[in-house]
Write an enzyme that holds these catalytic residues in place. Sequence first.
Site, PDB file in Angstrom:
ATOM      1  N   ASP A   7       0.865  -1.178   0.000  1.00  0.00           N
ATOM      2  CA  ASP A   7       0.000   0.000   0.000  1.00  0.00           C
ATOM      3  C   ASP A   7       0.909   1.237   0.000  1.00  0.00           C
ATOM      4  O   ASP A   7       2.131   1.126  -0.200  1.00  0.00           O
ATOM      5  CB  ASP A   7      -1.028  -0.034   1.153  1.00  0.00           C
ATOM      6  CG  ASP A   7      -0.411   0.238   2.518  1.00  0.00           C
ATOM      7  OD1 ASP A   7       0.825   0.434   2.620  1.00  0.00           O
ATOM      8  OD2 ASP A   7      -1.175   0.258   3.505  1.00  0.00           O
ATOM      9  N   CYS A  64       2.740  -3.458   4.006  1.00  0.00           N
ATOM     10  CA  CYS A  64       1.905  -2.317   4.378  1.00  0.00           C
ATOM     11  C   CYS A  64       2.554  -1.702   5.619  1.00  0.00           C
ATOM     12  O   CYS A  64       3.725  -1.957   5.891  1.00  0.00           O
ATOM     13  CB  CYS A  64       0.437  -2.691   4.571  1.00  0.00           C
ATOM     14  SG  CYS A  64       0.069  -3.758   5.977  1.00  0.00           S
ATOM     15  N   THR A  66       2.107  -2.185   8.877  1.00  0.00           N
ATOM     16  CA  THR A  66       2.472  -3.207   9.858  1.00  0.00           C
ATOM     17  C   THR A  66       2.715  -4.578   9.230  1.00  0.00           C
ATOM     18  O   THR A  66       3.240  -5.475   9.897  1.00  0.00           O
ATOM     19  CB  THR A  66       1.329  -3.400  10.872  1.00  0.00           C
ATOM     20  OG1 THR A  66       0.146  -3.759  10.131  1.00  0.00           O
ATOM     21  CG2 THR A  66       1.072  -2.129  11.666  1.00  0.00           C
ATOM     22  N   HIS A  97       8.631 -25.188   8.031  1.00  0.00           N
ATOM     23  CA  HIS A  97       7.578 -25.955   8.701  1.00  0.00           C
ATOM     24  C   HIS A  97       6.169 -25.702   8.163  1.00  0.00           C
ATOM     25  O   HIS A  97       5.341 -26.607   8.182  1.00  0.00           O
ATOM     26  CB  HIS A  97       7.574 -25.636  10.208  1.00  0.00           C
ATOM     27  CG  HIS A  97       8.749 -26.200  10.928  1.00  0.00           C
ATOM     28  ND1 HIS A  97       8.858 -26.191  12.308  1.00  0.00           N
ATOM     29  CD2 HIS A  97       9.880 -26.804  10.468  1.00  0.00           C
ATOM     30  CE1 HIS A  97      10.011 -26.758  12.660  1.00  0.00           C
ATOM     31  NE2 HIS A  97      10.651 -27.126  11.564  1.00  0.00           N
ATOM     32  N   HIS A 132       5.453 -32.135   8.825  1.00  0.00           N
ATOM     33  CA  HIS A 132       4.959 -30.786   8.545  1.00  0.00           C
ATOM     34  C   HIS A 132       3.967 -30.783   7.382  1.00  0.00           C
ATOM     35  O   HIS A 132       3.053 -29.966   7.339  1.00  0.00           O
ATOM     36  CB  HIS A 132       6.135 -29.847   8.270  1.00  0.00           C
ATOM     37  CG  HIS A 132       7.098 -29.781   9.409  1.00  0.00           C
ATOM     38  ND1 HIS A 132       6.736 -29.306  10.653  1.00  0.00           N
ATOM     39  CD2 HIS A 132       8.393 -30.171   9.508  1.00  0.00           C
ATOM     40  CE1 HIS A 132       7.777 -29.392  11.470  1.00  0.00           C
ATOM     41  NE2 HIS A 132       8.785 -29.926  10.808  1.00  0.00           N
TER      42      HIS A 132
END
Length: 148
Positions: A7, A64, A66, A97, A132
């Site tokens: 963004d 973005c 965060t 994993h 996994h």
Amino acid sequence: MIAIACDHTGIEMKKEICSLLDEMGLEYKDFGTHSTASCDYPVYGYRAAKAVADGECDRAILICGTGVGIGMAAAKVKGMRVCTCSDVYTATLSKRHNNSNVLTFGARVIGVDVAKMITRAWLTETFEGGRHQRRVDMLQAIEDGAEL
Ligand code: RB5
């Protein structure tokens, strides 16, 4: 092919990550945004993740403020295993994993050098499979409506 998107908060960091991808000789497609004008992160998270879901790209890197919002948007697209992280260890293990196929981070949270280290680690790690794989299959089962 790597999908990359951000963004308005991630424009500068995206340029730096694109330079790293160039250095690594990896191909990418930029799904925007392309300016610092305020925009809505779900649009760009969705577009890049859709390209992965459709097979046009095999993984995505999203930025973005965060890393959270754009990661939430990507995670709404079927088949996405999103890792939002600020450290190399989490990025590495999310590949080994969890076979993460979407990496996100926050341009307001970490610096460019750390973002590059995270990206490099994530792109060079491989999924370990084995036990996994069973767990990743369970994630897909949840998405497909199974009750565990
Ligand atoms: C934009 O101000 C900010 O909310 C966005 O970049 C992101 O951090 C959302 O999760």
